[in-house]
Design an enzyme around this catalytic site. Sequence first.
Site, mmCIF file in Angstrom:
data_model
loop_
_atom_site.group_PDB
_atom_site.id
_atom_site.type_symbol
_atom_site.label_atom_id
_atom_site.label_comp_id
_atom_site.label_asym_id
_atom_site.label_seq_id
_atom_site.Cartn_x
_atom_site.Cartn_y
_atom_site.Cartn_z
ATOM 1 N N SER A 192 45.050 29.475 -1.337
ATOM 2 C CA SER A 192 45.006 28.788 -0.448
ATOM 3 C C SER A 192 46.221 28.816 0.194
ATOM 4 O O SER A 192 46.564 28.699 1.145
ATOM 5 C CB SER A 192 44.783 27.029 -1.978
ATOM 6 N N SER A 193 47.043 27.315 -0.411
ATOM 7 C CA SER A 193 48.386 27.097 0.287
ATOM 8 C C SER A 193 49.324 28.147 0.617
ATOM 9 O O SER A 193 50.509 28.450 1.180
ATOM 10 C CB SER A 193 48.970 26.391 0.559
ATOM 11 N N VAL A 194 49.231 29.385 -0.139
ATOM 12 C CA VAL A 194 50.168 30.097 -0.083
ATOM 13 C C VAL A 194 49.616 31.512 0.950
ATOM 14 O O VAL A 194 50.321 31.959 1.337
ATOM 15 C CB VAL A 194 50.048 31.249 -2.302
#
Length: 411
Positions: free
Chosen positions: A95-97
């Site tokens: 995801s936003s990693v």
Amino acid sequence: MRTWMKPLAVALGLALTAPAVALAASRADTLAPAPDAALKARIDGVLDRAIAEQRLVGVVVLVARDGKLVYHRAAGLADREAGRPMTEDAVFRFSSVTKPFVSAAIMRLVEQGKVRLDDPVTAYLPDFKPKLASGTTPVITIHQLLTHTAGLTYGLAEGPSHPYHALGVSDGIDLSGISLDENVRRIGQAPLAFPPGSKWRYSVAIDVLGDVVEKAAGKTLPEVVAETVTTPLGLKDAGFVAKDAARLATPYANAQPAPTRMTDNQDVPIGPTFVRFAPSRATHAEEFPSGGAGMVGKAGDVLALLEALRKGGAPILKGATVAEMTKDQVGPQAATQGPGWGFGYGWAVLDDPALAKTPQGAGTLAWGGVYGHNWFVDPKNGLTVVLMSNTAFEGMNGQVTRELRDAVYAK
């Protein structure tokens, strides 16, 4: 920024021998384990409680101090129904990693002269001309996309009547069946939330930048990220499609009395809105590469990138570039993770630890991911901490993240 969105913006068994993967095939394999019995006891307690209380199903935590791996553990289950234990070589949906990886790739293109931070986005995407509510078309720059000050937003942060939903804009973690170009076209059809440069709002800006990367480099986003970031770092699992689906950690959503297994295009409530997850996206090469949320990889891959940045950027970026990326570009009034936090290129930047009520040093970088991840880099104290879980949203902004932070700094 609405109060309930603050946590969303956090965008969002220890063995005393080498970890299961020894952080192999990555630059992190130079981090020799340096056992710390007191630290082990504190963090073990945090993780064991989170699992016993069914806030987490499974988790991997890595802690490096001054370039030494002082804690590493995989705890709980990678697949509860199958009884498969979590391992340190488990592959997670980032995801936003994803954003730090793609931001690093963009900055490498800046170093190469293929992209300029003050360029208008239309220099690469001529048809990307979202308008303000007044009907005027402002200039949006690459810098504004990188810092989430372009006036864009996220569908997951907006109510059901928002234009992003009506237009079918993808947040990059669902099964959309559309191309990157088409998603960016849809984003450009929606009105901007505010004049570019005037505010900060977490957004699909890095997805738009993914399209910029493709046009500027003449290659796909996965190719550029591989060439500029993951290959130089020796990361074999970090990418936009899982190479070994059998090692994917099964994702769960927090619920009572226990987390529930996620299904494709499942809407999981967060605040007054929801996040639409599609776990199988990690194995669908035909889905567009989301620069903001589309990658997969191991906890060790994340540690390798963050440690490279903490130490100055080699072998992927120059020190001067990293200095710009780690500088607050928007000011603490943005409160990107609550009071005291600004934003750089790819992550929140801590300006005022006292205001933020955190033991982390000024200049700490931090972010996370909605699938259940949280990380921070504290250059002042030589710390890099990575928590990758398979449980949303506890592993992103729940009790375990604060308890882990405090356990790391406890004396």
